[in-house]
Design an enzyme around this catalytic site. Structure first.
Site, PDB file in Angstrom:
ATOM      1  N   MET A   1       0.804  -1.221  -0.083  1.00 31.60           N
ATOM      2  CA  MET A   1      -0.046  -0.153   0.039  1.00 31.60           C
ATOM      3  C   MET A   1       0.940   1.331   0.144  1.00 31.60           C
ATOM      4  O   MET A   1       1.738   1.242  -0.547  1.00 31.60           O
ATOM      5  CB  MET A   1      -0.911  -0.195   1.290  1.00 31.60           C
ATOM      6  CG  MET A   1      -1.959  -1.116   1.090  1.00 31.60           C
ATOM      7  SD  MET A   1      -3.104  -1.084  -0.316  1.00 31.60           S
ATOM      8  CE  MET A   1      -3.948  -2.664   0.039  1.00 31.60           C
ATOM      9  N   CYS A   2       0.527   2.165   0.921  1.00 30.20           N
ATOM     10  CA  CYS A   2       1.170   3.673   0.685  1.00 30.20           C
ATOM     11  C   CYS A   2       1.216   4.236   1.939  1.00 30.20           C
ATOM     12  O   CYS A   2       0.581   3.699   2.939  1.00 30.20           O
ATOM     13  CB  CYS A   2       0.615   4.571  -0.399  1.00 30.20           C
ATOM     14  SG  CYS A   2       0.287   3.799  -1.911  1.00 30.20           S
TER      15      CYS A   2
END
Length: 277
Positions: A1-2
């Site tokens: 993800m981030c």
């Protein structure tokens, strides 16, 4: 993800949050504690607001944030009262500049952590729902950008939280039509230059982490000897994927299925309920 952050308050140099904290965004790009991946090295970006009335500036690159000399140089010279920054871990789409966050359209900046499950199966249906006048502005191939332009289509300019609720409702309905269960995972940061909206939601009710900073008046009382807390304005606020440090009392978790608004020093927190447009 981030990982991402949003800042609103007294103008500060970008390096104050990107580099200087113990668990800064640059540190999180290598050593994320709460993300799905430990490293987030598939590009980065920062968008900031300067002079009133101007569109925000955006700087994005495809390499890892921790080794980018231009970012380090710029962060020590650019100051802003409102900015969003993002480090990317790709969920399958290409590592290219047009896929790096923040995404920008007009006065809006948009960052996202999460994914649409089986995005390729419903991508065509989602993209065709984007307003034709907005479609030419789409440059990349990510689910994050499609979500942004769907929110713009559903009225982000007029009613941001309603537009995002409708975007989520539309994505979930499209996924249901293809037999995709629990399709959406998201934390979102969005700003039009005058306020910041933050959303935490997932279709399965197990959203990625998101935190907001304690009010500055309380922080000054808790840490009277901290020079940073004494110099920034009362309305200074931070929203982060994970805390930038370990100061007790400094961070509060955004509740599941909620959205918050930071505007001229006022904080609002409300339930988030997807709905069809």
């Amino acid at each position: 993800m981030c990982r991402w952050l949003a800042y609103s308050g007294s103008p500060i140099l970008l390096e104050e949050l990107l580099y200087k904290p113990a668990h800064s965004l640059i540190d999180q790009s290598m050593h994320s504690r709460l993300g799905v991946e430990t490293t987030n090295g598939d590009g980065f970006g920062v968008g900031w607001y300067g002079s009133e009335g101007l569109a925000p500036a955006v700087f994005r690159e495809v390499g890892p944030a921790w080794s980018d000399r231009n970012l380090r140089e710029m962060a020590g010279h650019v100051a802003s009262p409102l900015f969003l920054a993002h480090i990317r871990a790709s969920t399958g789409t290409a590592v290219q500049q047009t896929n790096c966050h923040p995404f920008r359209h007009g006065s809006w900046l948009w960052v996202h952590n999460g994914a649409i499950r089986d995005f390729s199966q419903i991508k065509r249906e989602l993209v065709l729902a984007v307003d034709p006048s907005l479609y030419p502005a789409m440059e990349g191939s990510t689910d994050s950008e499609v979500m942004f332009f769907l929110a713009l289509t559903f009225g982000l300019d007029g009613d941001p939280h309603a537009a995002v609720e409708q975007m989520v409702g539309f994505v979930e309905a499209a996924a249901a039509g293809h037999g995709i269960a629990n399709p959406l995972q998201m934390t979102i940061g969005a700003s039009n230059g005058s306020a910041v909206w933050a959303f935490r939601y997932s279709s399965e009710g197990r959203s990625r982490s998101l935190f907001y900073s304690t009010k500055m008046q309380t922080m000054r009382q808790l840490y009277p000897d901290n020079p940073v807390f004494q110099t920034v304005s009362e309305d200074t606020r931070l929203i982060v994927s994970e805390p930038l440090g370990d100061l007790p009392g400094a961070w509060n978790e955004v509740p599941e299925s909620s959205y918050g608004v930071v505007h001229q020093g006022d904080d609002e927190l409300h339930p988030f309920r997807p709905r069809l447009p």
